[in-house]
Scaffold this active site. Structure first.
Site, mmCIF file in Angstrom:
data_model
loop_
_atom_site.group_PDB
_atom_site.id
_atom_site.type_symbol
_atom_site.label_atom_id
_atom_site.label_comp_id
_atom_site.label_asym_id
_atom_site.label_seq_id
_atom_site.Cartn_x
_atom_site.Cartn_y
_atom_site.Cartn_z
ATOM 1 N N ILE A 44 -35.261 6.470 69.907
ATOM 2 C CA ILE A 44 -34.566 5.395 70.620
ATOM 3 C C ILE A 44 -33.069 5.613 70.430
ATOM 4 C CG2 ILE A 44 -34.145 2.912 70.739
ATOM 5 C CD1 ILE A 44 -36.954 3.786 71.677
ATOM 6 N N GLU A 171 -36.437 -20.156 67.825
ATOM 7 C CA GLU A 171 -36.961 -19.769 66.499
ATOM 8 C C GLU A 171 -36.186 -20.494 65.418
ATOM 9 O OE1 GLU A 171 -35.241 -17.932 64.115
ATOM 10 O OE2 GLU A 171 -36.886 -17.485 62.735
ATOM 11 N N ASP A 200 -36.874 -9.246 63.240
ATOM 12 C CA ASP A 200 -35.909 -10.328 63.089
ATOM 13 C C ASP A 200 -34.916 -9.901 62.010
ATOM 14 O OD1 ASP A 200 -36.240 -13.936 62.429
ATOM 15 O OD2 ASP A 200 -34.482 -12.651 62.749
ATOM 16 N N HIS A 287 -26.007 -16.522 59.842
ATOM 17 C CA HIS A 287 -25.801 -17.887 60.348
ATOM 18 C C HIS A 287 -24.335 -18.296 60.346
ATOM 19 C CE1 HIS A 287 -30.221 -19.459 60.088
ATOM 20 N NE2 HIS A 287 -30.090 -18.365 60.798
HETATM 21 N N1 DTR Z 1 -34.021 -14.272 60.478
HETATM 22 C C1 DTR Z 1 -33.920 -15.556 59.804
HETATM 23 C C2 DTR Z 1 -35.214 -15.954 59.131
HETATM 24 C C3 DTR Z 1 -35.493 -15.070 57.985
HETATM 25 C C4 DTR Z 1 -34.943 -15.169 56.755
HETATM 26 N N2 DTR Z 1 -35.460 -14.187 55.953
HETATM 27 C C5 DTR Z 1 -36.352 -13.450 56.655
HETATM 28 C C6 DTR Z 1 -37.131 -12.345 56.321
HETATM 29 C C7 DTR Z 1 -37.935 -11.774 57.295
HETATM 30 C C8 DTR Z 1 -37.963 -12.314 58.582
HETATM 31 C C9 DTR Z 1 -37.170 -13.435 58.948
HETATM 32 C C10 DTR Z 1 -36.373 -13.981 57.957
HETATM 33 C C11 DTR Z 1 -33.584 -16.598 60.819
HETATM 34 O O1 DTR Z 1 -34.008 -16.471 61.972
HETATM 35 O O2 DTR Z 1 -32.887 -17.564 60.435
HETATM 36 ZN ZN ZN Z 2 -31.417 -17.350 61.817
HETATM 37 ZN ZN ZN Z 3 -33.798 -14.604 62.740
HETATM 38 CA CA CA Z 4 -32.819 6.729 67.208
#
Ligand code: DTR
Ligand code: ZN
Ligand code: ZN
Ligand code: CA
Length: 317
Positions: A44, A171, A200, A287
């Site tokens: 990719i 989400e 994610d 965040h």
């Molecule tokens: N991606 C974060 C949620 C999250 C926090 N730690 C992990 C570990 C593996 C997958 C997702 C997450 C969110 O969407 O806020």
């Molecule tokens: Zn998040």
């Molecule tokens: Zn996330």
């Molecule tokens: Ca690649």
């Protein structure tokens, strides 16, 4: 970080008319391999993934600085992803739902062909928090899933199993979109999903290489890939129940996925094997408004996108 879902998530599914299949073959494309042949997954191009991230950044910047549930930036981003998939020959459907009084959307894209009794899914949440553009969380997963889907089209790949890709809404409000999708599957259609792969945060600037340990076969697929790269991995434990694989797992679907880290601090031992900075968060812009296109480690994004493609090819053969 999961916020409690405020308000009842009521859903009205307005299923956009599925687009017609693109007809005709891709000019100059290599002849598709025999259906079901164990074709080798393509590399990719990380430049392609980053180009999608640049688009997501531009869209967020033009729409109040984010891609949050119920905001204009989210639907504009979804339309960007959908247009790429429609042009590549996918059958796309937008599912509409309501959460916290605002309209949300899932995008589900099916690659024509394969045994629809055995569906391999790969997905990611497309929404961000309101604080910023969410380029790592979760533009990284969304862009990598998109580019893998486009690679399937470019290759004219015809796997034995049926391929489906998805981009989830809301989400950040508690896996609302992915839960809506799973809850609205018939029991028969739920049973047809042989695996769901979740991506994610896969481009964290101080990256770790974490593999979900939910389904052993899916976990082994990812670990085999990284072993081939000579990159050590760790079991992902931070995200249990915190992303879009959770509704699928709760419904009995085998799940797996990849993660490069969020606000936990990288240890000295992890820095010794992965590089980066010990004592610093894997993603110190988690965040936050600084989660922009500058908040990505290209090597982690590249490796995880390639691992994603490898797993899609391997698990759908
Ligand atoms: N991606 C974060 C949620 C999250 C926090 N730690 C992990 C570990 C593996 C997958 C997702 C997450 C969110 O969407 O806020
Ligand atoms: Zn998040
Ligand atoms: Zn996330
Ligand atoms: Ca690649």
């Amino acid at each position: 970080m999961k916020l409690p879902v405020s308000g009842r998530a009521t859903v009205t599914a307005v299923v956009a008319a599925a687009t017609l299949f693109a007809t005709g073959s891709i000019a100059g494309a290599a002849p598709a391999p025999e259906a079901g042949a164990l074709a080798a997954a393509p590399d990719i191009p990380v430049a392609n993934v980053k180009a999608h991230l640049a688009q997501l950044q531009s869209i967020a910047t033009a729409n109040g600085g984010n891609r949050a549930h119920g905001r204009t930036g989210y639907k504009a981003s979804l339309d960007y992803v959908k247009a790429k998939l429609d042009a590549a020959g996918y059958t796309t459907v937008i599912q509409q739902f309501t959460s916290s009084g605002r309209t949300g959307y899932n995008l589900v894209a099916d690659w024509p062909g394969g045994d629809t009794g055995r569906v391999v899914m790969a997905g990611s949440h497309l929404d961000s928090v309101t604080a910023g553009a969410g380029i790592n969380d979760n533009g990284s997963g969304s862009a990598a899933v998109l580019e893998a889907a486009l690679a399937v089209s470019r290759a004219g790949y015809q796997p034995a199993k049926h391929l489906r890709f998805a981009w989830w809404g809301a989400e950040e409000l508690g896996m609302v979109g992915s839960r809506y999708y799973v809850n609205n599957l018939s029991a028969a259609n739920r049973a047809r999903i042989s695996g769901y792969l979740n991506f994610d945060m896969i481009g964290s600037p101080n990256p770790g290489y974490f593999v979900y340990d939910d389904d052993p076969a899916i976990e082994k697929t990812f670990k085999d890939y990284f072993t081939g790269l000579g990159v050590p991995t760790e079991i992902e434990t931070e995200g249990d129940g915190r992303s879009d694989h959770a509704p699928f797992k709760n419904a009995g679907v085998p799940v797996g996925g990849l993660f490069s880290g969020a606000d936990y601090l990288k240890t000295a031992a992890q820095a010794a094997k992965w590089g980066g900075t010990a004592g610093r968060a894997f993603d110190r812009c988690y965040h936050s408004s600084c989660d922009t296109t500058a908040n990505i480690d290209d090597t982690a994004l590249d490796r995880n996108a390639d691992a994603l493609a490898y797993a899609v090819w391997t698990l759908s053969s």
